[in-house]
Design a protein around this motif. Structure first.
Motif, PDB file in Angstrom:
ATOM      1  N   TYR A 435       0.859  -1.086  -0.036  1.00 25.24           N
ATOM      2  CA  TYR A 435       0.131  -0.178  -0.127  1.00 25.24           C
ATOM      3  C   TYR A 435       0.876   1.362  -0.067  1.00 25.24           C
ATOM      4  N   PHE A 436       1.979   1.329   0.746  1.00 24.72           N
ATOM      5  CA  PHE A 436       2.677   2.408   1.009  1.00 24.72           C
ATOM      6  C   PHE A 436       3.447   2.643  -0.520  1.00 24.72           C
ATOM      7  N   ASN A 437       4.179   1.640  -1.062  1.00 23.69           N
ATOM      8  CA  ASN A 437       4.853   1.802  -2.187  1.00 23.69           C
ATOM      9  C   ASN A 437       3.762   2.218  -3.411  1.00 23.69           C
ATOM     10  N   ASP A 438       2.709   1.773  -3.226  1.00 22.42           N
ATOM     11  CA  ASP A 438       1.641   2.034  -4.562  1.00 22.42           C
ATOM     12  C   ASP A 438       1.195   3.451  -4.143  1.00 22.42           C
ATOM     13  N   LEU A 439       0.941   3.986  -3.082  1.00 21.56           N
ATOM     14  CA  LEU A 439       0.546   5.405  -2.759  1.00 21.56           C
ATOM     15  C   LEU A 439       1.709   6.381  -2.974  1.00 21.56           C
ATOM     16  N   LYS A 440       2.865   5.796  -2.819  1.00 23.74           N
ATOM     17  CA  LYS A 440       4.102   6.810  -3.254  1.00 23.74           C
ATOM     18  C   LYS A 440       4.166   6.825  -4.739  1.00 23.74           C
ATOM     19  N   ALA A 441       3.920   5.573  -5.565  1.00 23.57           N
ATOM     20  CA  ALA A 441       4.006   5.827  -6.793  1.00 23.57           C
ATOM     21  C   ALA A 441       3.033   6.743  -7.336  1.00 23.57           C
ATOM     22  N   VAL A 442       1.859   6.766  -6.959  1.00 25.44           N
ATOM     23  CA  VAL A 442       0.889   7.758  -7.376  1.00 25.44           C
ATOM     24  C   VAL A 442       1.513   9.084  -7.130  1.00 25.44           C
ATOM     25  N   VAL A 459      -3.144  20.164  -2.808  1.00 22.55           N
ATOM     26  CA  VAL A 459      -4.132  19.042  -3.274  1.00 22.55           C
ATOM     27  C   VAL A 459      -3.462  17.878  -2.777  1.00 22.55           C
ATOM     28  N   LEU A 460      -2.337  17.784  -3.140  1.00 26.58           N
ATOM     29  CA  LEU A 460      -1.645  16.425  -2.934  1.00 26.58           C
ATOM     30  C   LEU A 460      -1.551  16.132  -1.447  1.00 26.58           C
ATOM     31  N   GLN A 461      -1.282  17.069  -0.787  1.00 28.50           N
ATOM     32  CA  GLN A 461      -1.329  17.095   0.814  1.00 28.50           C
ATOM     33  C   GLN A 461      -2.639  16.481   1.244  1.00 28.50           C
ATOM     34  N   GLN A 462      -3.597  17.325   0.581  1.00 26.23           N
ATOM     35  CA  GLN A 462      -4.810  16.745   1.245  1.00 26.23           C
ATOM     36  C   GLN A 462      -5.153  15.371   0.866  1.00 26.23           C
ATOM     37  N   PHE A 463      -4.581  15.058  -0.329  1.00 28.15           N
ATOM     38  CA  PHE A 463      -4.960  13.691  -0.934  1.00 28.15           C
ATOM     39  C   PHE A 463      -4.177  12.467   0.022  1.00 28.15           C
ATOM     40  N   PHE A 464      -3.030  13.065   0.549  1.00 28.95           N
ATOM     41  CA  PHE A 464      -2.375  12.110   1.427  1.00 28.95           C
ATOM     42  C   PHE A 464      -2.855  11.880   2.774  1.00 28.95           C
ATOM     43  N   LYS A 465      -3.420  13.305   3.083  1.00 31.48           N
ATOM     44  CA  LYS A 465      -4.239  13.543   4.528  1.00 31.48           C
ATOM     45  C   LYS A 465      -5.518  12.464   4.438  1.00 31.48           C
ATOM     46  N   ASP A 466      -6.148  12.576   3.242  1.00 34.51           N
ATOM     47  CA  ASP A 466      -7.416  11.784   3.160  1.00 34.51           C
ATOM     48  C   ASP A 466      -7.163  10.108   3.207  1.00 34.51           C
ATOM     49  N   LYS A 467      -5.837   9.855   2.942  1.00 37.79           N
ATOM     50  CA  LYS A 467      -5.642   8.338   3.058  1.00 37.79           C
ATOM     51  C   LYS A 467      -4.624   7.894   4.323  1.00 37.79           C
ATOM     52  N   GLU A 468      -4.650   8.665   5.100  1.00 35.36           N
ATOM     53  CA  GLU A 468      -4.151   8.769   6.497  1.00 35.36           C
ATOM     54  C   GLU A 468      -4.949   7.684   7.338  1.00 35.36           C
ATOM     55  N   ASP A 469      -6.150   7.694   7.325  1.00 32.85           N
ATOM     56  CA  ASP A 469      -6.692   6.746   8.267  1.00 32.85           C
ATOM     57  C   ASP A 469      -6.842   5.329   7.545  1.00 32.85           C
ATOM     58  N   GLY A 471      -4.417   4.210   5.556  1.00 35.86           N
ATOM     59  CA  GLY A 471      -3.217   3.525   5.630  1.00 35.86           C
ATOM     60  C   GLY A 471      -2.926   3.021   7.190  1.00 35.86           C
ATOM     61  N   ARG A 472      -3.280   3.807   8.283  1.00 35.74           N
ATOM     62  CA  ARG A 472      -3.100   3.571   9.558  1.00 35.74           C
ATOM     63  C   ARG A 472      -3.954   2.214   9.800  1.00 35.74           C
ATOM     64  N   ALA A 473      -5.178   2.224   9.267  1.00 32.61           N
ATOM     65  CA  ALA A 473      -6.014   0.710   9.449  1.00 32.61           C
ATOM     66  C   ALA A 473      -5.025  -0.273   8.728  1.00 32.61           C
ATOM     67  N   ALA A 488       7.190   2.321  14.094  1.00 34.68           N
ATOM     68  CA  ALA A 488       8.132   3.115  13.389  1.00 34.68           C
ATOM     69  C   ALA A 488       7.552   3.443  12.028  1.00 34.68           C
ATOM     70  N   GLU A 489       6.872   2.572  11.400  1.00 39.09           N
ATOM     71  CA  GLU A 489       6.082   3.255  10.149  1.00 39.09           C
ATOM     72  C   GLU A 489       5.120   4.080  10.444  1.00 39.09           C
ATOM     73  N   ASP A 490       4.325   4.071  11.439  1.00 38.98           N
ATOM     74  CA  ASP A 490       3.425   4.970  11.592  1.00 38.98           C
ATOM     75  C   ASP A 490       4.197   6.524  12.203  1.00 38.98           C
ATOM     76  N   ALA A 491       5.302   6.467  12.642  1.00 39.30           N
ATOM     77  CA  ALA A 491       6.147   7.726  13.066  1.00 39.30           C
ATOM     78  C   ALA A 491       6.739   8.225  11.602  1.00 39.30           C
ATOM     79  N   ARG A 492       7.239   7.394  10.901  1.00 35.70           N
ATOM     80  CA  ARG A 492       7.786   7.604   9.505  1.00 35.70           C
ATOM     81  C   ARG A 492       6.555   8.369   8.608  1.00 35.70           C
ATOM     82  N   ALA A 493       5.344   8.035   8.675  1.00 34.94           N
ATOM     83  CA  ALA A 493       3.990   8.447   7.918  1.00 34.94           C
ATOM     84  C   ALA A 493       3.977   9.955   8.566  1.00 34.94           C
ATOM     85  N   ARG A 494       4.080   9.811  10.042  1.00 38.69           N
ATOM     86  CA  ARG A 494       3.624  11.101  10.746  1.00 38.69           C
ATOM     87  C   ARG A 494       4.758  12.092  10.196  1.00 38.69           C
ATOM     88  N   ALA A 495       5.951  11.908  10.317  1.00 36.81           N
ATOM     89  CA  ALA A 495       6.935  12.676   9.853  1.00 36.81           C
ATOM     90  C   ALA A 495       6.875  13.279   8.438  1.00 36.81           C
TER      91      ALA A 495
END
Length: 612
Positions: A435-442, A459-469, A471-473, A488-495
């Motif tokens: 999921y992380f790699n596919d999201l990053k590829a987008v 807009v991209l930031q909002q797109f990533f923000k909308d996907k946070e929940d 991704g966390r699930a 560690a992954e959650d911390a990286r995503a937050r950073a």
């Protein structure tokens, strides 16, 4: 802006109907369509003195203004003919033929006085047409000039109403004066010596010494002409043909007319073409067709209401009308240019601001070319507020268009990702890294696409923000990862999210600084244009002041030469006052008002920076 003139024949501008002056709206519309400066030549004189013939010659036509062939006056009111100015493609010649003064059938001297006053007010060159010689009888017939102070006011102050208005004030806006003497049959001589036409006129304008009633009546029209019309010229004309052929003057070829008369008419036209200047109003503002139409309407409305035209009030009223129109015209020009040049969305805010700066500059030029007497910069401030609002509207529209394009692009690029999310493709051991790699590829594909505009990162930031929940699930449900790895992954995503947010804030701060820089640039451009405008206005005022002072000095010199010492001394106070005004105008800190305007337009740091 050039104006095409389509006037094959004269039209009635002001009709003298039932002893009432009526403006013809059709004529005003024709005038209003002329955007060029207008040179207005008006002719006045007794009826049946051949005024219309001279005006037709100035129009370059044999016929047009009706000549008439009987003892009845033909022209009623004031007729107008707008023609291209010979040799001046950037100006329009407006010819005004007035009804004959002293028409016995009309029996209304009041109307005659108003017709004469209107000819003076509207023209830049006034031709007075008379028959015979310039003698006392001719002066008596020109009594209208002695009534001008009763028909025209230069200023509206109560102090001025209590006293006789200074004739120098009238020189600001009165036309140059040409006396055309028709059917002249004498030898041009003074004291047995040949003289010029101008010398003949100046000799006729000499004053008599004495204080008797008779001397005062003799001097009054001469004093008025000398004071009101310091720039004057005389032309004499032989009879064009014998009396029995006068009725067919329009039909006759020049070869059939007296050669001397033909040459005199040519010289007259050449002089008018060469020396006539565009019509101006006090302050030196050049009048175009639209302004002339406003002047006509304002003067006639004032006269019909029983008032006396006051130039100071007229200029203020015209300034209000023109300045309001200048704001609308400049704003419309700005919008027209922005719509032509701006392709939304722009890649950067700076690109939009660059286009805005060029369009704003042209809009300012449009405003400055039309506006006048905006002494408090009320209308310039109004324009800048209007342009500022338009700019913000374009910025908002730019953001909206960019957002639409970016969202559509992300929807397209993330179709496969969304499909996998909906089908729970990532809800399995090891699903989170996929999921992380596919999201990053987008995100990578999104960055590679051009033409996204100013909202690309937001807009991209909002797109990533909308996907946070989501991704966390997925992260929490991925059994292939240990709890420590999940943290560690959650911390990286937050950073990463924080870094993107920080980047957007930096971008917004940069855009704010760009807008502030644009405001500073706009402010300085306004100040520069205002300085240039004020300097130009000051030069025009100085020119008017010098013109008034020179007319007084010439009159004083002529009085001294004629032995009128007392009259000459009386002019000293007026001359000194004018000289003092000129010196103050040269020395005063004329730019002080600009700094006040700067504080009003953009208070704070920009005005303080300007003062430094």
């Amino acid at each position: 802006m050039a104006s095409k003139i389509h006037m094959p024949n004269p039209v009635c501008l002001i009709e003298n109907k039932d002893r009432k002056l009526v403006v013809h709206q059709e004529a005003l519309q024709l005038l209003s369509g002329i955007h060029q400066p207008v040179v207005v030549v008006a002719i006045v004189g007794l009826y049946r003195t051949g005024k219309s013939y001279l005006m037709n010659k100035l129009a370059g036509k044999k016929s047009g203004f009706p000549l008439g062939s009987t003892v009845q006056a033909n022209t009623k009111g004031i007729w107008m003919w707008c023609v291209p100015y010979p040799g001046r493609p950037d100006q329009t010649l407006v010819l005004l033929d007035t009804e004959g003064l002293g028409d016995v059938e009309k029996g209304d001297a009041q109307n005659d006085s108003w017709i004469f006053a209107l000819a003076v007010l509207l023209s830049s060159t006034l031709v007075y047409n008379s028959i015979g010689t310039i003698d006392q009888h001719a002066m008596d017939q020109l009594h209208y000039v002695t009534e001008l102070t009763e028909r025209i006011k230069a200023k509206s102050s109560s102090e001025e109403e209590a006293e006789l208005e200074d004739s120098a004030e009238y020189v600001r806006f009165f036309p140059t004066f040409i006396w055309a003497v028709r059917d002249f049959s004498l030898q041009l001589e003074l004291n047995g010596q040949p003289c010029t036409e101008d010398q003949y006129l100046e000799n006729a304008l000499k004053l008599r010494k004495g204080i008797s009633r008779e001397v005062q009546l003799f001097n009054l029209p001469r004093e008025c002409i000398r004071l009101f019309f310091p720039t004057r010229k005389c032309f004499i004309f032989d009879r064009p043909t014998n009396r029995k052929n006068l009725h067919r003057l329009e039909e006759m070829e020049e070869s059939e007319l007296e050669a001397e008369f033909v040459e005199q008419a040519i010289q007259f036209c050449r002089h008018v073409y060469k020396t006539s200047k565009p019509k101006t109003i006090p302050g030196g503002h050049v009048v175009n067709g639209r302004l002339l139409a406003n002047l006509v309407e304002t003067y006639v409305d004032t006269i019909r209401s029983g008032g006396v035209p006051c130039m100071e009030n007229v200029v203020l009223a015209l300034a209000q009308i023109e300045n309001s129109a200048a704001v609308l015209e400049a704003t419309s020009r700005y919008v027209e240019l922005m719509d032509q040049k701006l392709q939304l969305p722009t890649e950067t805010l700076q690109e939009l601001l660059g286009i805005h700066a060029k369009c704003e500059d042209e809009a300012l030029q449009v405003f400055m070319a039309r506006a006048f007497k905006d002494d408090q910069q009320q209308f310039q401030v109004e324009l800048m507020q209007s342009l500022g609002q338009k700019k913000e509207a374009y910025c908002h529209k730019n953001e909206v268009e960019s957002s639409k394009r970016c969202k559509a692009l992300l929807t397209q690029l993330s179709e496969e990702l969304e499909d996998r999310i909906n089908k729970a493709f990532y809800s399995r051991p090891g699903g989170y890294p996929d999921y992380f790699n596919d999201l990053k590829a987008v995100g990578m594909k999104y960055h590679q696409e051009p033409g996204k505009g100013v909202m690309a990162d937001v807009v991209l930031q909002q797109f990533f923000k909308d996907k946070e929940d989501v991704g966390r699930a997925i992260l929490q449900s991925d059994e292939a990862l240990t709890e420590k790895e999940k943290e560690a992954e959650d911390a990286r995503a937050r950073a990463e999210a924080a870094e993107r947010e920080s980047e957007i804030q930096r971008q917004q701060q940069a855009e704010l600084e760009q807008k502030m820089e644009d405001q500073r640039r706009s402010h300085e451009a306004n100040i520069q244009y205002l300085k240039e405008k004020m300097e130009s206005d000051r030069e025009k005022l100085l020119e008017e002041q010098n013109k008034m002072m020179e007319s007084k000095l010439r009159e004083q010199q002529m009085l001294l030469e004629a032995g009128f010492q007392k009259h000459a001394n009386e002019l000293n106070e007026q001359i000194n006052h004018l000289r003092d005004q000129c010196e103050k105008m040269k020395k005063r800190p004329w730019y002080a008002g600009i700094l006040d305007f700067a504080s009003l337009l953009l208070p704070g740091i920009f005005s303080r920076a300007l003062k430094r």
